[in-house]
Design a protein around this motif. Structure first.
Motif, PDB file in Angstrom:
ATOM      1  N   THR A   5      47.646  92.242   3.585  1.00 30.62           N
ATOM      2  CA  THR A   5      47.342  91.027   2.500  1.00 30.62           C
ATOM      3  C   THR A   5      45.960  90.823   2.242  1.00 30.62           C
ATOM      4  OG1 THR A   5      47.129  89.246   4.254  1.00 30.62           O
ATOM      5  CG2 THR A   5      49.375  89.519   3.249  1.00 30.62           C
ATOM      6  N   LEU A   6      45.640  90.224   1.137  1.00 33.30           N
ATOM      7  CA  LEU A   6      44.338  89.825   0.546  1.00 33.30           C
ATOM      8  C   LEU A   6      43.567  89.004   1.395  1.00 33.30           C
ATOM      9  CD1 LEU A   6      42.375  90.189  -1.824  1.00 33.30           C
ATOM     10  CD2 LEU A   6      43.277  88.152  -2.738  1.00 33.30           C
ATOM     11  N   TRP A   7      42.119  89.343   1.662  1.00 33.31           N
ATOM     12  CA  TRP A   7      41.339  88.501   2.361  1.00 33.31           C
ATOM     13  C   TRP A   7      40.261  88.195   1.239  1.00 33.31           C
ATOM     14  CZ3 TRP A   7      41.203  85.612   6.717  1.00 33.31           C
ATOM     15  CH2 TRP A   7      42.453  85.914   7.813  1.00 33.31           C
ATOM     16  N   LEU A   8      40.137  87.027   1.044  1.00 31.04           N
ATOM     17  CA  LEU A   8      39.015  86.862  -0.075  1.00 31.04           C
ATOM     18  C   LEU A   8      38.348  85.424  -0.041  1.00 31.04           C
ATOM     19  CD1 LEU A   8      37.645  88.408  -2.471  1.00 31.04           C
ATOM     20  CD2 LEU A   8      38.995  87.018  -4.204  1.00 31.04           C
ATOM     21  N   ALA A   9      36.897  85.532  -0.139  1.00 30.48           N
ATOM     22  CA  ALA A   9      36.386  83.958  -0.222  1.00 30.48           C
ATOM     23  C   ALA A   9      36.564  83.273   1.205  1.00 30.48           C
ATOM     24  CB  ALA A   9      36.569  83.185  -1.031  1.00 30.48           C
ATOM     25  N   GLY A  10      36.685  84.150   2.270  1.00 31.51           N
ATOM     26  CA  GLY A  10      36.813  83.663   3.744  1.00 31.51           C
ATOM     27  C   GLY A  10      38.304  83.155   3.984  1.00 31.51           C
ATOM     28  N   TRP A  48      45.174  85.445   1.571  1.00 29.13           N
ATOM     29  CA  TRP A  48      46.063  85.067   0.585  1.00 29.13           C
ATOM     30  C   TRP A  48      47.394  85.820   0.729  1.00 29.13           C
ATOM     31  CZ3 TRP A  48      43.877  81.989  -3.525  1.00 29.13           C
ATOM     32  CH2 TRP A  48      42.481  81.740  -3.097  1.00 29.13           C
ATOM     33  N   PRO A  49      48.277  85.281   1.429  1.00 27.22           N
ATOM     34  CA  PRO A  49      49.664  85.677   1.408  1.00 27.22           C
ATOM     35  C   PRO A  49      50.397  86.266  -0.096  1.00 27.22           C
ATOM     36  CG  PRO A  49      49.393  83.722   2.789  1.00 27.22           C
ATOM     37  CD  PRO A  49      48.249  83.805   2.017  1.00 27.22           C
ATOM     38  N   GLY A  50      50.836  87.336   0.125  1.00 31.08           N
ATOM     39  CA  GLY A  50      51.748  87.844  -1.084  1.00 31.08           C
ATOM     40  C   GLY A  50      50.617  88.560  -2.190  1.00 31.08           C
TER      41      GLY A  50
END
Ligand code: CTP
Ligand code: MG
Length: 437
Positions: free
Chosen positions: A293-298, A301-303
């Protein structure tokens, strides 16, 4: 009689080639805690730029004429000192060793004396805290020592001085009679060892080696020191060292200084730079791709499609790290966290940011604030803005972080949904300036 400068033995003994053995030793005392610098680490290990105070001091020592080098390290930091020694020594590594210091400078010097080789006739004692001392200044002291006389570099006293009694001025002081003492201080080894034994027996703590040597009845002479050999004591001194390295382009200018007189081309740091905040800029770009999954800005972000990268691909965090390191003049993310550091593979924002805050603190910088913007179609950011800002700010020890997001009207790789581009700006502030004492 003056000894030949360095070598007492060389060449071929019984068919075995012998390395030249220096008859000079330099004891580099680095075991202090750096209370007045207050940078969260023993002073010698605080960074001036990407190199520590100790590393800079040892660069100067190893660029001087060959000598045995004894580094006196704080207890528990012997391994770190060894690493700095090896990095600075290059081919001269076998001339160096590390010993553990004591709880006073005098005890630390005594520990260094215990580690001297039998061949050593002249000993220089040098403060690691005088990190930018030139090789020429070191050589000048070594050359001036003889069988009976100690030698110290001094600078003229510039301030007008007064004798005081509490708040009363009770008299003038003739500053032409005074000089400010520096290191390295050089001595004939046998007399310095005797003087140390006498000091130990008497229990008296002297303020420097020259005072201890003189108390044993031996003469001490002065030669001109170079302002570049100033001692790093407070955060303002550290900033002055940074400024000098920045403005004279480091090593090349260092070797150009003669170091032997007050006329050396030194430009003192303008006082303003001491407490001026500094800004830094960081950018990062990652393509969407890979598993998970996405990791952004700490945040996770599931999906959402992940970003590819050596770590979790959190381009927002990476841009912030570069902005902060850049502001402090401490290199960039590749240097501190790149593929040469496999321990950061897969790491999330808080690991990078926490370590970056620590690197800055060790170098004497506090974080003012960070502003960061990413360009990308996804994720839809505003519903989680407060959560992200809080996570990033917490990882930076509470410094305010604001995050904005924008689309690019379908233009560019971000507009086509291929990846994310981030720009961060950071403000850092040198730690508070204290009076030197
Ligand atoms: N030093 C040492 N052992 C000690 C105290 C000092 O080796 N017990 C060294 C320091 O590492 C430094 C030099 O002696 O290179 C001069 O000391 P100073 O500038 O006073 O450093 P610190 O004692 O570390 O700083 P502070 O007095 O602010 O704590
Ligand atoms: Mg001290």
């Amino acid at each position: 009689m003056r000894h030949p400068p360095f070598f007492v033995r060389a060449g071929n003994v019984n068919g075995v080639s012998m390395l030249p053995v220096p008859n000079t030793a330099i004891i580099v005392v680095a075991a202090g805690s750096g209370t007045r610098l207050d940078a969260g680490a023993p002073k010698a290990f605080v960074g001036i730029d990407t190199h520590s105070i100790l590393r800079h001091a040892l660069d100067g020592v190893f660029a001087a004429a060959p000598a045995q080098v004894v580094v006196v390290a704080p207890e528990g930091f012997e391994g770190d000192a060894e690493a700095e020694l090896r990095a600075a020594a290059g081919e001269r590594a076998e001339l160096g060793r590390v010993v553990t210091g004591g709880d006073t400078r005098q005890k630390s010097v005594a520990a260094g004396l215990d580690a001297l080789w039998g061949d050593v006739r002249t000993v220089l004692v040098h403060d690691a805290a005088r990190a930018l001392t030139t090789p020429a200044a070191i050589d000048a002291v070594a050359a001036a020592v003889d069988d009976v006389t100690g030698v110290i570099p001094t600078l003229p006293v510039i301030d007008t001085l007064k004798k005081v009694d509490g708040d009363d001025i009770v008299g003038p002081v003739d500053r032409s009679e005074l000089a400010a003492a520096m290191t390295p201080q050089g001595f004939p080894r046998d007399l310095l060892e005797e003087a140390y034994a006498a000091a130990l027996a008497s229990g008296v703590e002297y303020t420097d080696d020259a005072a201890l040597f003189a108390a044993a009845g031996h003469p001490v002479r002065r030669i001109d020191g170079s302002p570049r050999g100033f001692k790093i004591t407070t955060p303002a001194d550290l900033e002055r060292a940074r400024h000098l390295l920045n403005t004279d382009s480091g090593a090349s200018a260092r070797s150009a200084h003669t170091g032997s007189g007050p006329t050396a081309p030194i430009r003192p740091a303008p006082l303003l730079s001491v407490s001026m905040p500094r800004v830094g800029l960081g950018t990062d770009v990652h393509a969407f791709g890979g598993e998970g999954t996405l990791w952004l800005a700490g945040l996770e972000w599931p999906g959402e499609q992940p970003l590819s990268g050596h770590s979790d691909g959190d381009a927002v965090a990476h841009a912030i790290v570069d902005a902060l390191l850049g502001a402090a003049g401490l290199g960039d993310i590749g240097e501190h966290f790149g593929t040469a550091h496999p321990e950061y593979s897969g790491a999330h924002a808080e690991v990078f940011l926490d370590r970056t805050r620590e690197i800055l603190a060790e170098a004497g910088f506090a974080i003012g604030n960070v502003s960061v913007q990413f360009q990308g179609n996804r994720p839809r950011f505003s519903p989680r803005r407060a959560e992200a800002q809080q996570a990033l700010s917490a990882a930076l020890g509470g410094a305010p972080v604001s995050v904005t997001a924008t689309t690019t009207d379908g233009l560019g790789f971000a507009g086509r949904g291929k990846g994310i581009a981030v720009t961060a700006v950071a403000l850092v502030v040198p730690s508070s300036v204290e009076e030197s004492s």
